[in-house]
Structure formats: C-alpha cells, structure tokens
Design a protein around this motif. Structure first.
Motif, mmCIF file in Angstrom:
data_model
loop_
_atom_site.group_PDB
_atom_site.id
_atom_site.type_symbol
_atom_site.label_atom_id
_atom_site.label_comp_id
_atom_site.label_asym_id
_atom_site.label_seq_id
_atom_site.Cartn_x
_atom_site.Cartn_y
_atom_site.Cartn_z
ATOM 1 N N MET A 120 0.856 -1.184 0.000
ATOM 2 C CA MET A 120 0.000 0.000 0.000
ATOM 3 C C MET A 120 0.891 1.232 0.000
ATOM 4 N N VAL A 121 0.707 2.083 -1.034
ATOM 5 C CA VAL A 121 1.608 3.202 -1.292
ATOM 6 C C VAL A 121 0.786 4.458 -1.557
ATOM 7 N N PRO A 122 1.195 5.595 -1.000
ATOM 8 C CA PRO A 122 0.538 6.845 -1.417
ATOM 9 C C PRO A 122 0.710 7.030 -2.924
ATOM 10 N N ASP A 123 -0.367 7.373 -3.593
ATOM 11 C CA ASP A 123 -0.369 7.506 -5.052
ATOM 12 C C ASP A 123 0.771 8.375 -5.562
ATOM 13 N N LYS A 124 1.051 9.486 -4.888
ATOM 14 C CA LYS A 124 2.068 10.420 -5.376
ATOM 15 C C LYS A 124 3.481 9.848 -5.320
ATOM 16 N N PHE A 125 3.708 8.755 -4.572
ATOM 17 C CA PHE A 125 5.038 8.151 -4.475
ATOM 18 C C PHE A 125 5.177 6.860 -5.276
ATOM 19 N N TYR A 126 4.074 6.378 -5.844
ATOM 20 C CA TYR A 126 4.104 5.073 -6.506
ATOM 21 C C TYR A 126 5.165 4.997 -7.606
ATOM 22 N N ASP A 128 7.915 6.516 -7.987
ATOM 23 C CA ASP A 128 9.277 6.507 -7.448
ATOM 24 C C ASP A 128 9.683 5.161 -6.864
ATOM 25 N N ILE A 129 8.735 4.365 -6.402
ATOM 26 C CA ILE A 129 9.129 3.137 -5.701
ATOM 27 C C ILE A 129 8.654 1.846 -6.363
ATOM 28 N N LYS A 130 8.045 1.927 -7.535
ATOM 29 C CA LYS A 130 7.540 0.690 -8.144
ATOM 30 C C LYS A 130 8.662 -0.293 -8.453
ATOM 31 N N ASN A 131 9.851 0.197 -8.830
ATOM 32 C CA ASN A 131 10.970 -0.716 -9.086
ATOM 33 C C ASN A 131 11.456 -1.369 -7.793
ATOM 34 N N GLU A 132 11.413 -0.630 -6.709
ATOM 35 C CA GLU A 132 11.796 -1.181 -5.403
ATOM 36 C C GLU A 132 10.849 -2.310 -4.999
ATOM 37 N N ILE A 133 9.575 -2.136 -5.265
ATOM 38 C CA ILE A 133 8.595 -3.169 -4.946
ATOM 39 C C ILE A 133 8.867 -4.426 -5.774
ATOM 40 N N ASP A 134 9.158 -4.251 -7.060
ATOM 41 C CA ASP A 134 9.490 -5.402 -7.902
ATOM 42 C C ASP A 134 10.754 -6.097 -7.399
ATOM 43 N N LEU A 135 11.717 -5.315 -6.925
ATOM 44 C CA LEU A 135 12.947 -5.884 -6.381
ATOM 45 C C LEU A 135 12.655 -6.740 -5.149
ATOM 46 N N LEU A 136 11.770 -6.275 -4.289
ATOM 47 C CA LEU A 136 11.410 -7.066 -3.113
ATOM 48 C C LEU A 136 10.780 -8.394 -3.513
ATOM 49 N N LEU A 137 9.958 -8.384 -4.556
ATOM 50 C CA LEU A 137 9.395 -9.648 -5.026
ATOM 51 C C LEU A 137 10.514 -10.585 -5.462
#
Length: 150
Positions: A120-126, A128-137
């Motif tokens: 769950m991410v604030p829309d305005k930051f998504y 910036d961090i979508k690659n980080e989320i993929d990395l965690l996967l």
C-alpha cells in the motif's frame, strides 16, 4: 524479514517493523511498515497474506482475480499482468484502494496455499518506488507448499 510463510530480503536502505500479525485456522496475515533507513520516513505498508485454498477452489486466472480480492474491501483493478518467477506464475495487479492510495498485489498459489503480497503506497510516491517493490518480489521465498504442513 521472515514469517511462517514468507522470507523477503530487505535492502540495507530500508528497515521494517511488524505492526500486526493475525493467525487463524485458514489464514495468516502479517503487516509490516517499511521505512527509509536514512530519512526515517514511512515508504509503504506490506500485507503478507496466506490462505488455505479449498480443494474445489478455481485456479487463479485473469477471469477470476476479483474473487481473490474480495476481503480487501472495495478495490478497482487498474491493470494486471502475468509474470513468471522462480517456477511460479504470479499475477501482479495495480489497484486503486481509495482516493490517494495505490495497491500493488502479487497473487500466486502453491498447491493449496494462496499467497498474496499487498503493498500500500501513497499515489504520489508510486512511480518513485515501483521498481523497489518489484525488487522485493525478486528476493521473496514462499516457504510453504502445503497448508497442512503448517
């Protein structure tokens, strides 16, 4: 970061704190707050959910994804894709969870265990961090392949 069902390698740039842990007969949910180590700002929340699938449960498919999201409340699927990861077929969905919250959920099942990771991410930051989320996967291990072995 490790639970009974998940193991995720967290980069040194992040820290985490378990906020909640619910264990029931047919489900487990662990909620973590992910924080930027330097700034000490909360970046997002991760819900690590595992459920026992009924023997007659439909196999995950593009046609029934909403069935596996009902317990998340009112969500709107903004887009989805199928990815292959560590010999598993995983659905990645971008969700609208309300006015200013984006959710990214990864769904897969291993035998009779349904795995769902919800970020769950604030829309305005998504963006910036979508690659980080993929990395965690990419560092995630699903630890159980049979609910009855729990």
């Amino acid at each position: 970061m490790k639970t009974k069902f998940y193991s995720i390698e967290i980069p040194e740039s992040l820290t985490y704190e378990r906020l909640k842990s619910d264990k029931e007969d047919l489900s487990n949910t662990d909620v973590f707050k992910i924080v930027d180590s330097k700034k000490q700002d909360i970046k997002y929340l991760i819900y690590l959910m595992s459920n026992k699938l009924n023997s007659n449960a439909e196999t995950l498919s593009e046609n029934n994804l909403n069935e596996y999201l009902k317990d998340l409340g009112k969500v709107e699927i903004l887009n989805h894709e199928k990815i292959f990861f560590k010999n598993s077929e995983i659905f990645k969905l971008k969700l609208s969870l309300g006015k200013e919250i984006i959710g990214v959920v990864y769904l897969t099942n291993v035998n009779n265990v349904l795995y769902r990771m919800l970020f769950m991410v604030p829309d305005k930051f998504y963006t910036d961090i979508k690659n980080e989320i993929d990395l965690l996967l990419s560092t995630t291990l699903f630890l159980k392949d049979n609910w009855d072995d729990v």
